[in-house]
Structures are given as C-alpha cells and as structure tokens.
Scaffold this motif. Sequence first.
Motif, PDB file in Angstrom:
ATOM      1  N   LYS A   1       0.683  -1.049   0.047  1.00  0.00           N
ATOM      2  CA  LYS A   1      -0.026  -0.113  -0.043  1.00  0.00           C
ATOM      3  C   LYS A   1       0.901   1.278   0.076  1.00  0.00           C
ATOM      4  CE  LYS A   1      -0.428   0.318   5.110  1.00  0.00           C
ATOM      5  NZ  LYS A   1       0.363   1.422   5.106  1.00  0.00           N
ATOM      6  N   ASP A   2       2.057   1.136   0.296  1.00  0.00           N
ATOM      7  CA  ASP A   2       3.048   2.398   0.380  1.00  0.00           C
ATOM      8  C   ASP A   2       3.949   2.503  -0.872  1.00  0.00           C
ATOM      9  OD1 ASP A   2       1.917   3.152   2.986  1.00  0.00           O
ATOM     10  OD2 ASP A   2       3.405   1.567   3.850  1.00  0.00           O
ATOM     11  N   LEU A   3       3.824   1.582  -1.717  1.00  0.00           N
ATOM     12  CA  LEU A   3       4.615   1.619  -3.067  1.00  0.00           C
ATOM     13  C   LEU A   3       4.186   3.128  -3.864  1.00  0.00           C
ATOM     14  CD1 LEU A   3       4.097  -1.880  -4.209  1.00  0.00           C
ATOM     15  CD2 LEU A   3       6.246  -0.891  -3.432  1.00  0.00           C
ATOM     16  N   LYS A   4       5.216   3.448  -4.255  1.00  0.00           N
ATOM     17  CA  LYS A   4       5.247   4.785  -5.131  1.00  0.00           C
ATOM     18  C   LYS A   4       5.248   4.692  -6.636  1.00  0.00           C
ATOM     19  CE  LYS A   4       7.856   7.397  -1.608  1.00  0.00           C
ATOM     20  NZ  LYS A   4       6.714   8.244  -0.967  1.00  0.00           N
ATOM     21  N   GLY A   5       4.508   5.368  -7.427  1.00  0.00           N
ATOM     22  CA  GLY A   5       4.503   5.361  -8.847  1.00  0.00           C
ATOM     23  C   GLY A   5       3.451   4.514  -9.423  1.00  0.00           C
ATOM     24  N   LEU A   6       2.540   3.792  -8.585  1.00  0.00           N
ATOM     25  CA  LEU A   6       1.606   2.818  -9.257  1.00  0.00           C
ATOM     26  C   LEU A   6       0.272   3.682  -9.774  1.00  0.00           C
ATOM     27  CD1 LEU A   6       1.503   0.333  -6.042  1.00  0.00           C
ATOM     28  CD2 LEU A   6       2.772   0.240  -8.212  1.00  0.00           C
ATOM     29  N   PRO A   7      -0.001   3.058 -10.853  1.00  0.00           N
ATOM     30  CA  PRO A   7      -1.366   3.762 -11.539  1.00  0.00           C
ATOM     31  C   PRO A   7      -2.607   3.864 -10.408  1.00  0.00           C
ATOM     32  CG  PRO A   7      -1.181   1.571 -12.415  1.00  0.00           C
ATOM     33  CD  PRO A   7       0.046   1.808 -11.469  1.00  0.00           C
ATOM     34  N   ASP A   8      -3.472   4.463 -10.532  1.00  0.00           N
ATOM     35  CA  ASP A   8      -4.544   4.503  -9.800  1.00  0.00           C
ATOM     36  C   ASP A   8      -5.587   3.644 -10.560  1.00  0.00           C
ATOM     37  OD1 ASP A   8      -6.181   5.842 -12.171  1.00  0.00           O
ATOM     38  OD2 ASP A   8      -5.474   7.812 -11.476  1.00  0.00           O
ATOM     39  N   ALA A   9      -6.667   3.196  -9.760  1.00  0.00           N
ATOM     40  CA  ALA A   9      -7.588   2.024 -10.053  1.00  0.00           C
ATOM     41  C   ALA A   9      -8.169   2.378 -11.510  1.00  0.00           C
ATOM     42  CB  ALA A   9      -8.479   1.732  -9.141  1.00  0.00           C
ATOM     43  N   ALA A  10      -8.604   3.658 -11.875  1.00  0.00           N
ATOM     44  CA  ALA A  10      -9.304   3.971 -12.821  1.00  0.00           C
ATOM     45  C   ALA A  10      -8.409   3.926 -14.345  1.00  0.00           C
ATOM     46  CB  ALA A  10      -9.702   5.536 -12.720  1.00  0.00           C
ATOM     47  N   SER A  11      -6.992   4.162 -14.132  1.00  0.00           N
ATOM     48  CA  SER A  11      -6.353   4.113 -15.267  1.00  0.00           C
ATOM     49  C   SER A  11      -6.179   2.512 -15.507  1.00  0.00           C
ATOM     50  CB  SER A  11      -4.701   4.823 -14.855  1.00  0.00           C
ATOM     51  OG  SER A  11      -5.033   5.985 -14.675  1.00  0.00           O
ATOM     52  N   THR A  12      -5.772   1.732 -14.424  1.00  0.00           N
ATOM     53  CA  THR A  12      -5.714   0.324 -14.469  1.00  0.00           C
ATOM     54  C   THR A  12      -6.912  -0.269 -15.355  1.00  0.00           C
ATOM     55  OG1 THR A  12      -4.045   0.055 -12.757  1.00  0.00           O
ATOM     56  CG2 THR A  12      -5.204  -1.653 -13.632  1.00  0.00           C
ATOM     57  N   LYS A  13      -8.003   0.135 -14.821  1.00  0.00           N
ATOM     58  CA  LYS A  13      -9.244  -0.356 -15.702  1.00  0.00           C
ATOM     59  C   LYS A  13      -9.533  -0.150 -16.870  1.00  0.00           C
ATOM     60  CE  LYS A  13     -12.006  -0.711 -11.420  1.00  0.00           C
ATOM     61  NZ  LYS A  13     -13.130  -0.225 -10.754  1.00  0.00           N
ATOM     62  N   ARG A  14      -8.700   1.297 -17.176  1.00  0.00           N
ATOM     63  CA  ARG A  14      -9.059   1.811 -18.714  1.00  0.00           C
ATOM     64  C   ARG A  14      -7.998   1.022 -19.746  1.00  0.00           C
ATOM     65  NH1 ARG A  14      -8.182   6.544 -17.585  1.00  0.00           N
ATOM     66  NH2 ARG A  14      -5.958   6.719 -18.131  1.00  0.00           N
ATOM     67  N   TRP A  15      -6.720   0.773 -19.225  1.00  0.00           N
ATOM     68  CA  TRP A  15      -5.871   0.334 -19.921  1.00  0.00           C
ATOM     69  C   TRP A  15      -5.963  -1.149 -20.267  1.00  0.00           C
ATOM     70  CZ3 TRP A  15      -1.769   2.867 -16.357  1.00  0.00           C
ATOM     71  CH2 TRP A  15      -1.501   4.202 -16.706  1.00  0.00           C
ATOM     72  N   GLN A  16      -6.588  -1.874 -19.224  1.00  0.00           N
ATOM     73  CA  GLN A  16      -7.006  -3.298 -19.389  1.00  0.00           C
ATOM     74  C   GLN A  16      -8.256  -3.579 -20.180  1.00  0.00           C
ATOM     75  OE1 GLN A  16      -6.537  -5.112 -15.752  1.00  0.00           O
ATOM     76  NE2 GLN A  16      -8.583  -4.686 -15.204  1.00  0.00           N
ATOM     77  N   ARG A  17      -9.058  -2.194 -20.489  1.00  0.00           N
ATOM     78  CA  ARG A  17     -10.452  -2.236 -21.142  1.00  0.00           C
ATOM     79  C   ARG A  17     -11.394  -3.040 -20.336  1.00  0.00           C
ATOM     80  NH1 ARG A  17      -7.514   1.202 -23.255  1.00  0.00           N
ATOM     81  NH2 ARG A  17      -7.396   1.350 -25.646  1.00  0.00           N
TER      82      ARG A  17
END
Length: 286
Positions: free
Chosen positions: A256-272
């Motif tokens: 949960k403290d990792l840096k540089g991860l995409p937000d959930a919305a971006s992940t959902k968009r990129w994986q369609r």
Amino acid sequence: MTATERRQAFRAVLAGPGCVHPASVFDAVSGRIAADLGFETAILGGSVASLAVLGAPDHIVLTLTEFADLIRRITRGGAPPLLVDADHGYGNALSVMRTVEELEAAGVAALTIEDTLLPRPYGPEATALLPLAEGLGKIRAALAARTDPSLVIVARTSALAVTGVEDAVARATAYAQAGADGIFVTGLADPAQLDALRAATGLPILVGSAKAGLGGAATLAQHGARVALQGHATFPAAMQAVHETLKALREGTAPKDLKGLPDAASTKRWQREEHYDAAIRDFLGG
C-alpha cells in the motif's frame, strides 16, 4: 480499425505535410496507452523486441516467429498504426519474402528492411553495408511478397553514417525506383541530406537517428521528413519501474506504500475492463 485501415492511416501520415513522433511500444498495454494518448503511429524497434522477448541486447538473436508473435499481441491490443523494424529481413531475399508474409499477417502497418550487413560477421566489429544489388533485391522481394497493397514497405539504409551522402542518395534512388514507399535513414547529420534524398527519390523520409540540434518535428517536416523517432525510452523506463517496485518490496515496503503505481481508474481503462464487463453481462448472464 482493421489492418488495412491502419495501413491507410499510416500512408496518410506519409502523404501529409507534417512530421510525427511515433510512440515506442513493446506490448498490448503500451500500445493501448499510446492510442489513448493520441499518437498517430507507434513503432516496435528491433532492440526493444529483443529486450521484451529475450532480455537480450540487439545482436540479431531474436527469431522471426518470436518477433511476429510479439507484434500480434501489440496490434490486436489496439495500438496505433504500427511501424516495425524488420532488420535485414531475417536472411536473404527469400527470407525477406517470408518476413513480409508473416508481419503482414500479424497486422503491421509498415515495416523497414535495411541494407546493413546483418547479423554481425566474424572479425573486427565494423558496420558494413550490403552491395547495392543485394539490398535492392531484398526491397524488390519485399514488395513482391505483400498481398495487401496498402502495407507500407520502407527501405532503410545506414549509408549516411557509413559510406556518405552520395552512396545514400544512390541507394535511396534505386530503392525508390523499385517501388519502395519511403526511405528510412539513420545517422542524419544535416537537413541538407534530407533535401538531397527527397529530391532524388520524391519519397517521404523516416528519420531513425539524427545529430542533436537539427530541430524538432516542424523543422524536419520542412525537409521532407514525415516520421522521426525519439528513441525507445519507454521500455527502459518500464524496466526501471519494475526494479524500483521489486526493490522496495524486497526491502520491506508494504504494497500500500509503494510509489509510482497507477490509480485504479487508469488500470481499468488500460485493460479495457468495461469491454469485458459488458461481455460478461451479455454472454455470461451477469
């Protein structure tokens, strides 16, 4: 878009007045991100493909089958019209024909075939070019092998940096007369070289590498360039991100403290995700 529509879109770029920078991609998701960002074209470099598939440097150890398989993943994922570096065509002119057949079937919009002597022969390291007749035979073979006339066949030469402007112009002229759709050059040192190539061939120029300080896309466009690479920074950036993430986890950072991860919305968009959610509703009863 269909494969033919992507090829027609790439031809429109070559026929236009501007010069575009292609997105350097290496998998389905990077291709989708490039499309979402509005890139007109994308490119899969030979060095990137070797890293993505083998984790190896660009020493021509990747096979045609491995290359075509990677391309298929990128094109089916929705990348912009894809230009690929087909190196020397994986052998002689007959191998070039097979290369064109496989890459056309994999959905590329455009491919380059180069006249560099590859793979590296035995002996001291030095870049050498094929005899013009052999390089010309490869371009003629590539053109004969395509079945979709909208597929873009680009002749690539390193002559500017190896043998000089006069030889580069002679080679480009021969490739143009054979029917190549564009000329890809590396080692560009002066916009006047673009002018000479354009005047001799009448073809759009694709710039693979150029001396620093020659100007941006607008300047290159004035001299006949229609596509200009900006290197292949995306894959090294991805490698660095993986390293930093794994290093942090190894050293005890909580996920949960990792840096540089995409937000959930971006992940959902990129994986369609919406597309798959709709298919589940339509075909799986939920």
